[in-house]
Write an enzyme that holds these catalytic residues in place. Structure first.
Site, PDB file in Angstrom:
ATOM      1  N   ARG A   1      -7.445   3.711  -0.340  1.00  0.00           N
ATOM      2  CA  ARG A   1      -6.707   2.592   0.263  1.00  0.00           C
ATOM      3  C   ARG A   1      -5.324   2.468  -0.354  1.00  0.00           C
ATOM      4  O   ARG A   1      -4.314   2.683   0.289  1.00  0.00           O
ATOM      5  CB  ARG A   1      -7.489   1.286   0.087  1.00  0.00           C
ATOM      6  CG  ARG A   1      -6.768   0.051   0.655  1.00  0.00           C
ATOM      7  CD  ARG A   1      -7.622  -1.185   0.449  1.00  0.00           C
ATOM      8  NE  ARG A   1      -6.969  -2.376   0.959  1.00  0.00           N
ATOM      9  CZ  ARG A   1      -6.189  -3.182   0.245  1.00  0.00           C
ATOM     10  NH1 ARG A   1      -5.956  -2.903  -1.049  1.00  0.00           N
ATOM     11  NH2 ARG A   1      -5.637  -4.249   0.776  1.00  0.00           N
TER      12      ARG A   1
ATOM     13  N   TYR B   1     -13.465   9.573  -0.555  1.00  0.00           N
ATOM     14  CA  TYR B   1     -13.866   8.366  -1.286  1.00  0.00           C
ATOM     15  C   TYR B   1     -14.114   7.163  -0.375  1.00  0.00           C
ATOM     16  O   TYR B   1     -14.318   6.068  -0.870  1.00  0.00           O
ATOM     17  CB  TYR B   1     -12.836   8.084  -2.392  1.00  0.00           C
ATOM     18  CG  TYR B   1     -12.901   9.168  -3.443  1.00  0.00           C
ATOM     19  CD1 TYR B   1     -13.697   9.022  -4.578  1.00  0.00           C
ATOM     20  CD2 TYR B   1     -12.272  10.391  -3.254  1.00  0.00           C
ATOM     21  CE1 TYR B   1     -13.826  10.047  -5.502  1.00  0.00           C
ATOM     22  CE2 TYR B   1     -12.397  11.420  -4.169  1.00  0.00           C
ATOM     23  CZ  TYR B   1     -13.177  11.243  -5.286  1.00  0.00           C
ATOM     24  OH  TYR B   1     -13.325  12.262  -6.194  1.00  0.00           O
TER      25      TYR B   1
ATOM     26  N   HIS C   1       0.820  -1.224   0.000  1.00  0.00           N
ATOM     27  CA  HIS C   1       0.000   0.000   0.000  1.00  0.00           C
ATOM     28  C   HIS C   1       0.852   1.271   0.000  1.00  0.00           C
ATOM     29  O   HIS C   1       0.697   2.141   0.859  1.00  0.00           O
ATOM     30  CB  HIS C   1      -0.953   0.031   1.206  1.00  0.00           C
ATOM     31  CG  HIS C   1      -1.866  -1.145   1.304  1.00  0.00           C
ATOM     32  ND1 HIS C   1      -2.865  -1.220   2.239  1.00  0.00           N
ATOM     33  CD2 HIS C   1      -1.933  -2.303   0.596  1.00  0.00           C
ATOM     34  CE1 HIS C   1      -3.503  -2.371   2.109  1.00  0.00           C
ATOM     35  NE2 HIS C   1      -2.947  -3.041   1.100  1.00  0.00           N
TER      36      HIS C   1
ATOM     37  N   GLY D   1      -8.696  -2.441  -4.164  1.00  0.00           N
ATOM     38  CA  GLY D   1      -9.575  -2.684  -3.037  1.00  0.00           C
ATOM     39  C   GLY D   1      -8.958  -3.626  -2.032  1.00  0.00           C
ATOM     40  O   GLY D   1      -7.808  -4.079  -2.180  1.00  0.00           O
TER      41      GLY D   1
ATOM     42  N   GLU E   1     -11.523  -0.256  -7.757  1.00  0.00           N
ATOM     43  CA  GLU E   1     -12.277   0.914  -8.183  1.00  0.00           C
ATOM     44  C   GLU E   1     -11.549   1.712  -9.260  1.00  0.00           C
ATOM     45  O   GLU E   1     -10.325   1.695  -9.348  1.00  0.00           O
ATOM     46  CB  GLU E   1     -12.485   1.878  -6.997  1.00  0.00           C
ATOM     47  CG  GLU E   1     -13.083   1.273  -5.766  1.00  0.00           C
ATOM     48  CD  GLU E   1     -13.102   2.254  -4.588  1.00  0.00           C
ATOM     49  OE1 GLU E   1     -13.423   1.818  -3.473  1.00  0.00           O
ATOM     50  OE2 GLU E   1     -12.796   3.452  -4.797  1.00  0.00           O
TER      51      GLU E   1
END
Length: 719
Positions: free
Chosen positions: A559, A594, A498, A578, A584
């Site tokens: 995310r 968001y 991430h 996701g 998305e």
């Protein structure tokens, strides 16, 4: 701590009232919240902002003034405070939500005043900003409906607005009178230690893997562990659990596992050691699926043919379909349709399809059909044509950009190298980006962008992981060498996964960047954190005066955002990984929220957040790169191993989805359109543990007429 269960939130008898008050750690109590009656603390001077004292004045919030779902305000039992209490409907998922403003991040005690005239506990789930702080918190009987008592839970509040929700966990709830919030000190910012000795626990099966690890430590308490498989959250367990079994896996498949510890303040540890464990083969199965029927063409362009067929059946499960073109394999599909691209105009092709299962049993081919591609027609639709290899022996090519003369530059995530690559396939190493480090996963040397004024300033921009976190930096490229390393923005946390990392200059001359949440979802909703955001800075690293929050944040609630690009109207589009449900594509708005971690795609508590323009299941996408040609959005996917193309319509929706190259080139990382209007596509076979086995591919984009192409909002002429 177990994940928060998703329960029905049907709007039955919803009563909504304004409930905004401020928890003041070092600010005076506002007029629309009430200090607790037993408080003796003197108010702070107006406007003061300083560290929280060890104990601050409690602040009371009446339930009847909060947001109420599936409940009613009543006053038929004596002893309540304020003007009444909330009587819940007898259904799971009823709630009261309080809005609590905090001047700074702080630990807090939450005291809920209630009555329960029954002899059975009526438990509630307590969440703060969508994160569980007390699961099935007991609200025992109080002896009578006129007898009021308190139950407590500890929580961490972020600076700014906090949503504290009390949700019925098992049918009916207690009568809820008020919430009292008491700040107990500055927030805990210390991370737990990394879980050690991650290992196989029990023998794997064909569909599950069991893991065990040694306990982490924390200055307060480890509240849970997150189990990841190569960047995807697979399971969460309580802090007392030191083992987990993950089900629903594919047989005879190797999986890369890592575990992270977390505490009640949402601090996440560094990664454990990584282990690779393979599931066992599936039970013997020699039965092939049935033959797919009614193969047909549902559309065609000058370079592609759309195919569809009727589904096959199998004694266990049909895994997918093989598509053959002129006697050779041309890709696979996990559904009953596909688009075969890379074809020549006005040419006849013969197609046939067969099904296969997990054990590799294959059906016979169904009857073949012949389809002739169309010819070129006016319209400017970008259709993928033939594919060739520009460079092999590449190691996780991550960022791609183009110099004014059309020469490509690409970064390698794990080697920190930057290469120059021509369209003729000539490759030159121009240097390494200093201070870059790997995270053992998705961090390293990531995005690259070329200065709009490169012909005069010779600047290149990079995103990379460093010792303290992630950075955006600038370097000078002259005489085939990199120099003059300068940090433009830092303070973004890094993690094994991430880390976001894409860069793009906008039509406004500002530099936009995607930055992941570094595996701490609470950062995505914190406007003061640069993680879980789309960032926007000036070309020199300063903050634009019109940014919405006075820092580098442009939008929040993300995310792991990655690919970003602008359309012909100058609007920013973004692709986002996701968690375990939906990936998305978003249309980004200034200051827009968001939803992550409260909302994933369209699932969860999504009220009040900006909805995505497109979602896919995480098993069919994991979108990394994104580029726009003539208002057609191209998205490269890693898990999905395909490129999606979608058109932006007049209502700003994404329509007419096409899927190209599924399972043809393995995992796909980056998709970028060059100055000629063709696409450069990079592979990302990093999961196999082998270095230097990726490629940079060139997709000839065939336009339906004319020789002018628009790359998003910028016109590109010539070939």
């Amino acid at each position: 701590m177990a994940p928060i269960p998703r329960r029905s939130r049907r709007a039955i008898g919803v009563l909504v009232a304004a409930a905004t008050a401020a928890l003041t750690v070092a600010l005076p109590t506002p007029s629309n919240a009430q200090p607790s009656a037993d408080s003796s603390a003197a108010p702070a001077k107006a406007g003061a902002v300083k560290a929280a004292p060890v104990k601050a004045a409690p602040v009371r919030y009446e339930a009847e003034a909060a947001t109420i779902s599936q409940g009613a305000v009543e006053s038929n039992h004596a002893g309540y405070s304020g003007t009444g209490f909330v009587n819940f409907q007898a259904v799971t998922g009823s709630y009261v939500e309080f809005t609590v403003d905090s001047a700074q991040a702080a630990n807090a005690r939450l005291d809920f005043r209630y009555a329960n005239g029954t002899t059975a506990s009526r438990p509630m789930d307590i969440t703060v900003n969508g994160t569980s702080v007390a699961d099935d918190l007991a609200f025992p009987g109080t002896g009578a409906w006129t007898s009021w008592k308190n139950v407590s839970a500890d929580a961490v509040l972020k600076a700014g607005s906090n949503r504290i929700r009390a949700l019925t966990a098992n049918g009916d709830g207690p009568n809820l009178d008020q919430l009292t919030v008491t700040a107990s000190g500055p927030a805990d910012t210390e991370k737990p230690t990394a879980p050690a000795n991650l290992r196989r626990d029990k023998e794997p099966t064909a569909s599950s893997v069991s893991l065990a690890w040694d306990a982490s430590t924390d200055n307060v308490k480890v509240t849970g562990y997150d189990v990841y498989q190569h960047g995807q959250l697979m399971k969460q367990v309580d802090g007392a659990a030191l083992a987990a079994t993950v089900d629903g896996l594919n047989p005879e498949t190797s999986y890369d596992w890592t575990v992270f510890a977390r505490d009640a303040a949402a601090n996440v540890s560094a990664a454990s050691n990584a282990v690779t464990i393979a599931t066992l083969p599936a039970p013997p199965d020699n039965e092939a699926p049935s033959i797919p029927g009614s193969l047909r063409s549902t559309g065609r362009t000058a370079t592609s043919v759309d195919l569809a067929w009727n589904a096959s059946t199998d004694n266990v499960k049909v895994t997918g379909y093989e598509i053959h073109r002129d006697g050779a394999a041309a890709g696979t599909s996990d559904s009953t349709s596909t688009t075969v691209a890379g074809l020549k105009a006005s040419t006849a092709y013969r197609f046939k399809v067969r099904a296969f299962d997990l054990k590799g049993n294959k059906s016979e081919f169904g009857p073949a059909i012949t389809v002739t591609t169309g010819d070129s027609r006016p319209g400017g639709v970008p259709d993928p044509g033939t594919v060739s290899t520009l460079a092999g022996g590449v190691d996780v090519a991550w960022g791609v950009g183009f110099l004014p003369d059309g020469t490509g530059l690409y970064t390698e995530r794990n080697t920190f190298n930057v290469h120059k690559l021509t369209k003729a396939g000539n490759r030159t190493l121009i240097g390494k980006v200093p201070n870059a480090v790997t995270t053992g996963g998705e961090g390293g040397l990531l995005g690259i962008e070329i200065s709009p004024g490169f012909t005069s300033d010779h600047y290149l921009y990079f995103t990379h992981s460093a010792s303290e976190g992630n950075r955006i930096v600038r370097m000078t490229y002259e005489n085939n060498a990199l120099s003059d390393y300068k940090i433009l923005l830092q303070g973004m946390e890094k993690s094994r996964f991430h880390n976001g990392g894409r860069l793009r200059f906008g039509p406004d001359g500002k530099l936009y960047a995607s930055m992941g949440d570094a595996q701490s979802g609470s950062r995505a909703q914190d406007k003061t954190s640069l993680n879980g955001k789309i960032l926007r800075i000036n070309a020199d690293g300063t903050i634009p005066s019109d940014n919405p929050f006075g820092n580098a944040v442009w939008s929040l609630g993300h995310r792991n955002p990655q690919g970003i690009d602008f359309d012909s109207k100058g609007r920013l589009w973004q692709a986002e990984f996701g968690n375990s449900n939906m990936d998305e594509v978003n249309l980004i708005q200034k200051g827009g929220n968001y939803g992550w971690p409260n909302c994933e795609g369209t699932a969860g508590d999504c009220s009040g957040y900006i909805a995505p323009k497109k979602t896919w299941s995480t098993s069919s996408a994991s979108p990394s790169g994104l580029t726009i040609i003539n208002d057609h959005v191209f998205v490269a996917t890693t898990v999905g191993q395909r490129v999606y193309r979608l058109r932006i319509d007049a209502s700003s929706n994404l329509v007419e989805q096409k899927s190209y190259f599924q399972s043809t080139y393995n995992r796909l990382r980056t998709v970028e359109v060059d100055h000629d209007g063709d696409i450069w596509l990079t592979t990302s076979t990093d999961k196999d543990g082998t270095n230097g086995n990726d490629r940079v591919l060139l997709i000839d984009i065939v336009y339906s007429g004319g020789d002018e192409r628009s790359r998003g909002g910028r016109l590109v002429t010539g070939r």
